[in-house]
Design an enzyme around this catalytic site. Structure first.
Site, mmCIF file in Angstrom:
data_model
loop_
_atom_site.group_PDB
_atom_site.id
_atom_site.type_symbol
_atom_site.label_atom_id
_atom_site.label_comp_id
_atom_site.label_asym_id
_atom_site.label_seq_id
_atom_site.Cartn_x
_atom_site.Cartn_y
_atom_site.Cartn_z
ATOM 1 C CG HIS A 177 20.500 9.561 0.650
ATOM 2 N ND1 HIS A 177 21.128 10.634 1.245
ATOM 3 C CD2 HIS A 177 19.576 10.083 -0.180
ATOM 4 C CE1 HIS A 177 20.580 11.754 0.782
ATOM 5 N NE2 HIS A 177 19.645 11.444 -0.089
ATOM 6 N NE ARG A 192 16.156 6.735 -6.297
ATOM 7 C CZ ARG A 192 15.563 7.475 -5.361
ATOM 8 N NH1 ARG A 192 14.319 7.860 -5.514
ATOM 9 N NH2 ARG A 192 16.195 7.824 -4.265
ATOM 10 N NE ARG A 234 20.194 10.681 -3.845
ATOM 11 C CZ ARG A 234 18.893 10.511 -3.799
ATOM 12 N NH1 ARG A 234 18.405 9.303 -3.878
ATOM 13 N NH2 ARG A 234 18.086 11.526 -3.658
ATOM 14 N N GLY A 278 12.059 14.707 -0.724
ATOM 15 C CA GLY A 278 12.400 15.686 -1.763
ATOM 16 C C GLY A 278 11.288 15.976 -2.746
ATOM 17 C CG HIS A 293 17.896 6.298 -0.140
ATOM 18 N ND1 HIS A 293 17.064 6.702 0.878
ATOM 19 C CD2 HIS A 293 17.563 7.047 -1.222
ATOM 20 C CE1 HIS A 293 16.260 7.669 0.432
ATOM 21 N NE2 HIS A 293 16.531 7.879 -0.839
ATOM 22 C CB SER A 350 -0.947 -0.029 1.196
ATOM 23 O OG SER A 350 -0.199 -0.163 2.390
ATOM 24 C CD GLU A 371 15.677 15.880 -4.737
ATOM 25 O OE1 GLU A 371 15.954 15.479 -3.611
ATOM 26 O OE2 GLU A 371 14.836 15.335 -5.450
HETATM 27 C C1 LIG Z 1 13.548 8.352 3.476
HETATM 28 C C2 LIG Z 1 13.209 8.198 2.020
HETATM 29 C C3 LIG Z 1 13.130 9.325 1.190
HETATM 30 C C4 LIG Z 1 12.797 9.184 -0.155
HETATM 31 N N1 LIG Z 1 12.656 10.312 -0.916
HETATM 32 C C5 LIG Z 1 12.216 10.173 -2.208
HETATM 33 C C6 LIG Z 1 11.915 11.324 -2.990
HETATM 34 O O1 LIG Z 1 12.013 12.457 -2.530
HETATM 35 N N2 LIG Z 1 11.488 11.118 -4.269
HETATM 36 C C7 LIG Z 1 11.347 9.888 -4.825
HETATM 37 O O2 LIG Z 1 10.969 9.770 -6.002
HETATM 38 N N3 LIG Z 1 11.619 8.790 -4.082
HETATM 39 C C8 LIG Z 1 12.026 8.899 -2.792
HETATM 40 N N4 LIG Z 1 12.259 7.769 -2.056
HETATM 41 C C9 LIG Z 1 12.009 6.458 -2.668
HETATM 42 C C10 LIG Z 1 10.509 6.229 -2.772
HETATM 43 O O3 LIG Z 1 9.877 6.685 -1.592
HETATM 44 C C11 LIG Z 1 10.171 4.768 -2.974
HETATM 45 O O4 LIG Z 1 10.952 4.221 -3.990
HETATM 46 C C12 LIG Z 1 8.710 4.588 -3.358
HETATM 47 O O5 LIG Z 1 7.886 5.323 -2.500
HETATM 48 C C13 LIG Z 1 8.353 3.118 -3.318
HETATM 49 O O6 LIG Z 1 6.967 2.998 -3.408
HETATM 50 P P1 LIG Z 1 6.315 1.562 -3.586
HETATM 51 O O7 LIG Z 1 4.857 1.792 -3.654
HETATM 52 O O8 LIG Z 1 6.967 0.822 -4.671
HETATM 53 O O9 LIG Z 1 6.716 0.789 -2.227
HETATM 54 P P2 LIG Z 1 6.547 1.216 -0.718
HETATM 55 O O10 LIG Z 1 6.089 2.588 -0.568
HETATM 56 O O11 LIG Z 1 7.769 0.814 0.004
HETATM 57 O O12 LIG Z 1 5.370 0.249 -0.228
HETATM 58 C C14 LIG Z 1 5.567 -1.128 -0.109
HETATM 59 C C15 LIG Z 1 4.324 -1.745 0.521
HETATM 60 O O13 LIG Z 1 4.380 -3.157 0.447
HETATM 61 C C16 LIG Z 1 3.996 -3.720 1.696
HETATM 62 N N5 LIG Z 1 4.591 -5.055 1.773
HETATM 63 C C17 LIG Z 1 5.885 -5.406 1.636
HETATM 64 N N6 LIG Z 1 6.008 -6.746 1.722
HETATM 65 C C18 LIG Z 1 4.767 -7.247 1.911
HETATM 66 C C19 LIG Z 1 4.242 -8.556 2.088
HETATM 67 N N7 LIG Z 1 4.997 -9.651 2.085
HETATM 68 N N8 LIG Z 1 2.911 -8.685 2.265
HETATM 69 C C20 LIG Z 1 2.094 -7.609 2.309
HETATM 70 N N9 LIG Z 1 2.540 -6.351 2.139
HETATM 71 C C21 LIG Z 1 3.864 -6.177 1.950
HETATM 72 C C22 LIG Z 1 4.495 -2.719 2.698
HETATM 73 O O14 LIG Z 1 3.860 -2.883 3.931
HETATM 74 C C23 LIG Z 1 4.144 -1.412 1.990
HETATM 75 O O15 LIG Z 1 2.783 -1.123 2.192
HETATM 76 C C24 LIG Z 1 12.582 7.884 -0.696
HETATM 77 C C25 LIG Z 1 12.681 6.771 0.124
HETATM 78 C C26 LIG Z 1 12.968 6.912 1.466
HETATM 79 C C27 LIG Z 1 13.038 5.682 2.339
#
Ligand SMILES: Cc1cc2nc3c(=O)[nH]c(=O)nc-3n(C[C@H](O)[C@H](O)[C@H](O)COP(=O)(O)OP(=O)(O)OC[C@H]3O[C@@H](n4cnc5c(N)ncnc54)[C@H](O)[C@@H]3O)c2cc1C
Length: 535
Positions: A238, A381, A285, A52, A346, A13, A120
């Site tokens: 990072h 990235r 980075r 960011g 990161h 989610s 950035e």
């Molecule tokens: C501190 C930080 C700062 C960042 N800043 C930026 C930024 O400024 N700009 C940018 O583009 N990116 C940034 N990133 C990277 C970016 O946030 C992520 O790459 C992106 O949000 C990933 O989204 P996602 O939906 O793929 O996964 P996520 O947002 O990680 O969501 C994964 C989901 O899967 C669920 N999950 C995992 N395994 C299971 C399982 N086995 N069963 C059920 N559920 C599961 C988790 O609970 C979670 O809900 C940042 C990351 C971090 C950590």
């Protein structure tokens, strides 16, 4: 075991999973509705912590163009970015931002109500949208969570893990097995579309900016089912995580602070980036991370510092409210004190090999967001390209799924029965010290498969991970969430190590001190459980 039927099940989610759920519910013909399964609470994800912003190439931003954005992405990707993917994602950025706005996301605007763009490292122009100052991820995630909670056709399982994919004898994914961490109940979820949006792998490392849900589950599940995984050696570290807490999960001091002119200094206030790269603090980075790593190794210090004292307290608080509040919690005033920083795992460039529409090498299985590897990021990235990729892959996946009839045709053939039987059996009650194994995996990965790698370190890591695998006997049904995570972490740790061993060159985020040069002939590597590594 109880069975439930859905038109689509989305695991995760974060921004990718929620975006896909909302768009699918609005646009596709779903007789059985959608299920979102998430490990903890709906909002908890990497997405929530993004600071960011999100790249967007808007026609009204006259200095920018998709050509420039593609160029910057290709440069960051160090030769491994798929140009057609970069082009597709860039060209769709304005469209997904519009759609996010229609889902309730508010990006920051200036006094004339025009969207604000910031810059950035490694971006040639201002093109990054942000929200809530430095709380972009939280604002997007919050809006999407609100929207999803209002939908009647979307069911949500919180505190639930996807633990196994159900593949039939024709190699088609027909659903999955879920495990509720509160009730210890297993369920069979039947669905013609299984969408993995499970995020990254940061928790494989001792120090990471990622929250504790990031154990590479979706990548391990897909690999075990036979899907192809790609670019697994590329882990982005990072350079500037907040080094004051001694916890493994570290708060991020966004690159945007260096974008506003902050300098990296040693404890006596001397700058050092000029010794490493002419782009100084705004070098890519991996370059800044290695520079800090070398400075720390040379002096034995456990961190360096960020000097942002040229920014007034009022301005810092306004531009970076989250960072300001965290610094103040630790009695640091960024306009007077240096901020202690050190590198931290990161972002994961590798993952389940997909097209931009999330299709994987297995029918019925889709992957989007950080768990997938579309080829956009190549070996490194470009900052703020990941939320964009989450949105565009979710958008394109729904465009594909709405052309299909998502009708359940689940039958328990002998392959599926075999898998289900393993979860029907009694639990393996062998006691495992999960904290100890977590710590061991994290230390191995940090020390030997981290920022600087060489053959000796990688072979040592391979051996140690393989011993941990032998000791950890929980191949199928596990005792609890921790055991499931360890099983997945061991799978992903071995893949990262094997890919890093095979890449005998340095490129992007992968640095081999025994092969410090880039090999112009080297290509992307990929593997499935049933085939030799190709590359
Ligand atoms: C501190 C930080 C700062 C960042 N800043 C930026 C930024 O400024 N700009 C940018 O583009 N990116 C940034 N990133 C990277 C970016 O946030 C992520 O790459 C992106 O949000 C990933 O989204 P996602 O939906 O793929 O996964 P996520 O947002 O990680 O969501 C994964 C989901 O899967 C669920 N999950 C995992 N395994 C299971 C399982 N086995 N069963 C059920 N559920 C599961 C988790 O609970 C979670 O809900 C940042 C990351 C971090 C950590």
């Amino acid at each position: 075991m109880k069975h439930k039927k859905y038109s689509a099940v989305i695991v995760g989610s974060g921004i990718a999973g929620l975006y896909a759920a909302i768009k699918l519910e609005k646009e596709a013909n779903l007789s059985d509705g959608i299920l979102i399964i998430t490990k903890t609470q709906l909002i908890e994800s990497n997405s929530k912590y993004a600071q960011g912003g999100m790249v967007c190439v808007m026609p009204e931003n006259k200095l920018d163009s998709t050509t420039l954005h593609i160029e910057d992405t290709l440069k960051a990707g160090a030769g491994l970015t798929d140009e057609s993917v970069a082009e597709f994602i860039s060209k769709n950025s304005a469209g997904v931002v519009k759609e996010l706005q229609s889902f309730g996301v508010d990006f920051d605007r200036d006094e004339n109500n025009k969207l604000k763009f910031t810059k950035e490292a490694a971006h040639s122009v201002n093109r990054i949208l942000h929200a809530g100052g430095d709380a972009t991820g939280f604002c997007i995630e919050n809006a999407l969570v609100k929207y999803v909670l209002e939908r009647k056709n979307i069911d949500i399982y919180e505190q639930t893990l996807a633990v196994e994919l159900l593949k039939d004898k024709n190699n088609v994914i027909k659903g999955l097995i879920s495990y509720n961490c509160n009730t210890n109940q297993y369920e069979i979820i039947e669905a013609p579309a299984v969408i993995l949006a499970t995020g990254g792998i940061g928790q494989l490392y001792r120090y990471t900016t990622n929250p504790d849900i990031t154990t590479g589950d979706g990548i391990a599940l897909a690999y075990r089912a036979g899907a192809v995984v790609k670019d697994m050696e590329f882990v982005q570290f990072h350079p500037t995580a907040f080094a004051l807490t001694d916890k493994g999960t570290m708060f991020l001091i966004s690159e945007a602070v260096r974008g506003e002119g902050a300098k990296l200094v040693d404890k006596s206030g001397k700058t050092f980036m000029e010794k490493y790269d002419e782009r100084l603090e705004l070098a890519p980075r991996d370059v800044v991370t290695r520079a800090i790593y070398h400075e720390m190794a040379k002096t034995g210090a456990s961190n360096v510092y960020l000097d942002a004292t040229h920014i007034s307290e009022e301005k810092f608080e306004k531009r970076f409210p989250t960072i300001y509040a965290t610094c103040k919690e630790y009695n640091i005033n960024p306009s007077k004190d240096y901020i202690p920083v050190s590198p931290s795992a990161h972002y994961f460039m590798g993952g389940i090999k997909t097209k931009v529409d999330g299709t994987t090498s297995l029918e019925g299985l889709y992957a989007i967001g950080e768990a997938s590897c579309t080829g956009l990021h190549g070996a490194n990235r470009l900052a703020s390209n990941s939320i964009l990729e989450c949105a565009v892959t979710a958008y394109e996946l729904v465009n594909l799924l709405k052309t299909k009839t998502l009708i359940n045709n689940f039958t328990e053939d002998e392959e599926i029965q075999k898998t289900i039987k393993m979860y029907d059996e009694d639990l393996d009650k062998t006691k495992v010290d999960t904290n100890k194994i977590f710590a061991e995996i994290k230390n191995i990965m940090w020390q030997d498969v981290g920022i600087i790698r060489n053959e000796e370190m990688l072979l040592k890591a391979k051996k140690e991970i393989s011993l941990l695998k032998d000791d950890f006997a929980h191949l199928y049904k596990c005792a609890d969430r921790n055991c499931y995570e360890i099983r997945n972490m061991l799978t992903v740790a071995s893949l990262i190590t094997d890919f890093a061993l095979k890449r005998k060159e340095s490129r992007g985020a992968h640095f081999r001190e025994d092969y410090p040069q880039c090999d112009p002939e080297a290509k992307s590597q990929q593997i499935s459980r049933f085939a030799e590594m190709k590359g």
